[in-house]
Write a protein that holds these residues in place. Sequence first.
Motif, short mmCIF file in Angstrom:
data_model
loop_
_atom_site.label_atom_id
_atom_site.label_comp_id
_atom_site.label_asym_id
_atom_site.label_seq_id
_atom_site.Cartn_x
_atom_site.Cartn_y
_atom_site.Cartn_z
N UNK A 20 0.45 60.13 90.79
CA UNK A 20 -0.62 61.00 90.30
C UNK A 20 -0.09 62.36 89.89
N UNK A 21 -0.64 62.87 88.82
CA UNK A 21 -0.30 64.21 88.38
C UNK A 21 -1.32 65.16 89.02
N UNK A 22 -0.85 66.02 89.92
CA UNK A 22 -1.76 66.94 90.61
C UNK A 22 -2.22 68.06 89.69
N UNK A 23 -3.23 68.87 90.12
CA UNK A 23 -3.76 69.93 89.25
C UNK A 23 -2.72 70.98 88.88
N UNK A 24 -1.80 71.29 89.81
CA UNK A 24 -0.80 72.32 89.50
C UNK A 24 0.18 71.79 88.45
N UNK A 25 0.61 70.55 88.67
CA UNK A 25 1.55 69.95 87.70
C UNK A 25 0.89 69.83 86.33
N UNK A 26 -0.41 69.58 86.32
CA UNK A 26 -1.13 69.46 85.04
C UNK A 26 -1.14 70.80 84.31
N UNK A 27 -1.35 71.88 85.11
CA UNK A 27 -1.30 73.22 84.51
C UNK A 27 0.08 73.48 83.93
N UNK A 28 1.13 73.14 84.71
CA UNK A 28 2.50 73.36 84.24
C UNK A 28 2.73 72.60 82.94
N UNK A 29 2.21 71.37 82.93
CA UNK A 29 2.35 70.52 81.75
C UNK A 29 1.74 71.21 80.52
N UNK A 30 0.51 71.68 80.68
CA UNK A 30 -0.18 72.33 79.55
C UNK A 30 0.58 73.59 79.11
N UNK A 31 1.04 74.35 80.12
CA UNK A 31 1.74 75.60 79.80
C UNK A 31 3.05 75.30 79.07
N UNK A 32 3.80 74.35 79.63
CA UNK A 32 5.11 74.05 79.05
C UNK A 32 4.97 73.52 77.63
N UNK A 33 3.91 72.77 77.41
CA UNK A 33 3.70 72.23 76.05
C UNK A 33 3.06 73.26 75.14
N UNK A 34 2.82 74.45 75.68
CA UNK A 34 2.21 75.55 74.91
C UNK A 34 0.87 75.12 74.30
N UNK A 35 0.08 74.43 75.10
CA UNK A 35 -1.21 73.94 74.61
C UNK A 35 -2.35 74.92 74.90
N UNK A 36 -2.12 75.86 75.85
CA UNK A 36 -3.22 76.77 76.19
C UNK A 36 -3.22 77.97 75.24
#
Length: 636
Positions: A595-611
């Motif tokens: 499972x991808x936890x909420x923190x890892x999901x945030x990191x994912x979005x940030x790293x992909x520069x999606x936010x």
Amino acid sequence: MMSDHYVKVKVQLEQMKSFGKEDAEKNEEEEEEEGVDAEKQTSMSSPPPALVSPDPPSITTADRDASNTSITCKHRGGKSRGGKNSSGKHNITDLALHGSGKKSNRLGGHERTLHIRGTGKILQGKSENNGNYVTIHPSKNIQETCREDVFKHARKRRPVTVDTAKAKTSLEALKLSIKQLKWKEFPLGRRAPCDIYWHGVSFHDNENIASGQVNKFPGMIEMLRKINMSRAVRTMQELFPDEYDFYPRSWILPEEYQQFATQIRMVKENDATVNPTFIVKPDSGSQGDGIYLIRDPSDLKLMGGSQAKQSVVQEYIHKPLLIDKLKFDIRLYVLLKSMEPLEIYIAKEGLTRFCTEPYQEPSQKNLSHVFMHLTNYSLNVHSCNFVHSDSQSTGSKRTLSSVLYRLAAKGVDIKKVWSDIIALVIKTIIAVVPELRVYYQADIPPGKPGPTCFQILGFDILLMKNLKPVLLEVNSNPSMRIEHEQEVAPGVFEYVPSPVDEEVKVGVIRDTLRLMDPFSRKSSISQPKAGGFEHREEIPMEAETQEKSPDDGALPSLCLKQVYPKYTKQFNHLRLVERIAALFIRFLGVKGNMRLGPTAFRTFIRTCKLSNSNFTMASVDILYIDITRRWSGAMP
Ligand code: ADP
């Protein structure tokens, strides 16, 4: 390695092919009438495509004269176990002539004497006139040279070791395969590591395997359960509707009950003459257990005791292709040789399982007739109409090739059928691989010592009346039993050898082992480059050439045919979700997680520069909750 004699014999055989072609073609027909489906095959215009490669036309084989064996040709199958001839000697001459059998004989599994009709004088050695046939005796030199080659080959390396302690019902077929390969079996396991571990059920049958290869992938059982499988295919149907039209429309119960009921009501309201039938299958059921047909959503049995039953309800294919008025399905064996890079092989020979009551389209009256609607062997074997047959082309269980020959005789374009089946298999595997990769990294995270995996899968395929193949399900643990249940006295069942099962299943297991041989030269398959896939051949509609076997010249040619990456070109674009899975895995954070936890999901979005200002971290959190809620019923 080829000896000079081998080269000579080969050249001479080539010459003979053109010399005695006409005669030999006639011979083929005669052989087929004797050996396989005598009823139809003489009128067949062409053999099935990928099933078997055409053999040299000038060589025919016959069962006669076993004592007079001069050049023996060992075909896959159990009858020639251990590679010995009737006098107990190894058939070393197989080396020189492997692959040169006749179509009908590849199914026979017997050692055969090669007779070359009317043209024997070309071969070296003494020839003997025997009625219509001439039996060729190779010179002693050929035999000696070949024997030397075999010994040289054997001395080169230690035998491959196989742990068979957990093989369960595949044990018999596995033992025969190991014997044919002259590998070493460890029936009670071994303290030192083995090269190959053969598990009867799951990857976890043996724990803590740190090296070698295991014949199961972690997560495969879970992925191929009916609900997960339907969900994975549906994802692909949403993305590529035209490509994934081979899987019947399905709804997951209980969660999609409302959608199902509404859609059916609308269909009936639109056209009052339409009265579709549905098949309900329990999620973790097998062998037809708990399956029933319905015509109205109100007939669903939604509860199992106090619990809602997890199941799949599926459009019932009401116009299947019939043979002898009976519904049948195909069991195809598929080897997932590797997931990264993706390598898929299909067995050229499979089984067909027949119903035991003549088929009629579903009506309220016949919905409960399991022997009419369900092809499961485990059910039909208990019907008084079940026909056990040692022949491969009659009875309630037949070889796939015998059925395809029969269809070809009726004018069916079986090359097209076969290429549609190949496409169905590749697309199905592409649908399940993304999640399978998530399971895989949870059990064997990168960097942790562990085995590599391969797996034989059992595809159940139904041919519709219009010859379109439909996927029913994929079995992670297809039966590899080579015995069948037989009622020896009223109500008393016993397991007795089943030649049809043995012929097909020993070939599949043995050739899987050959492909997984850790000492064989690395296969010629070029590995896909990181981030990209190679463009490759398109599925040919023509008969295939003989599949090359790795290293072991003494064995018959491989019954497993590579289809991926061979046909990458047509399917590459479908591997989109797999790339998303690769991203997901990269952002899982802690290795071994599913499972991808909420923190890892945030990191994912940030790293992909999606936010950005519109898509804030608060929205990211809401999105996370939304996604997990939507999937909570589906994911473990
Ligand atoms: P099990 O795992 O219990 O064998 P299957 O999905 O293979 O479940 O279904 C059992 C049998 O029911 C199949 O072998 C086939 O004969 C029949 N069947 C399954 N799905 C369908 C379908 N959608 N249309 C027609 N027949 C089906």
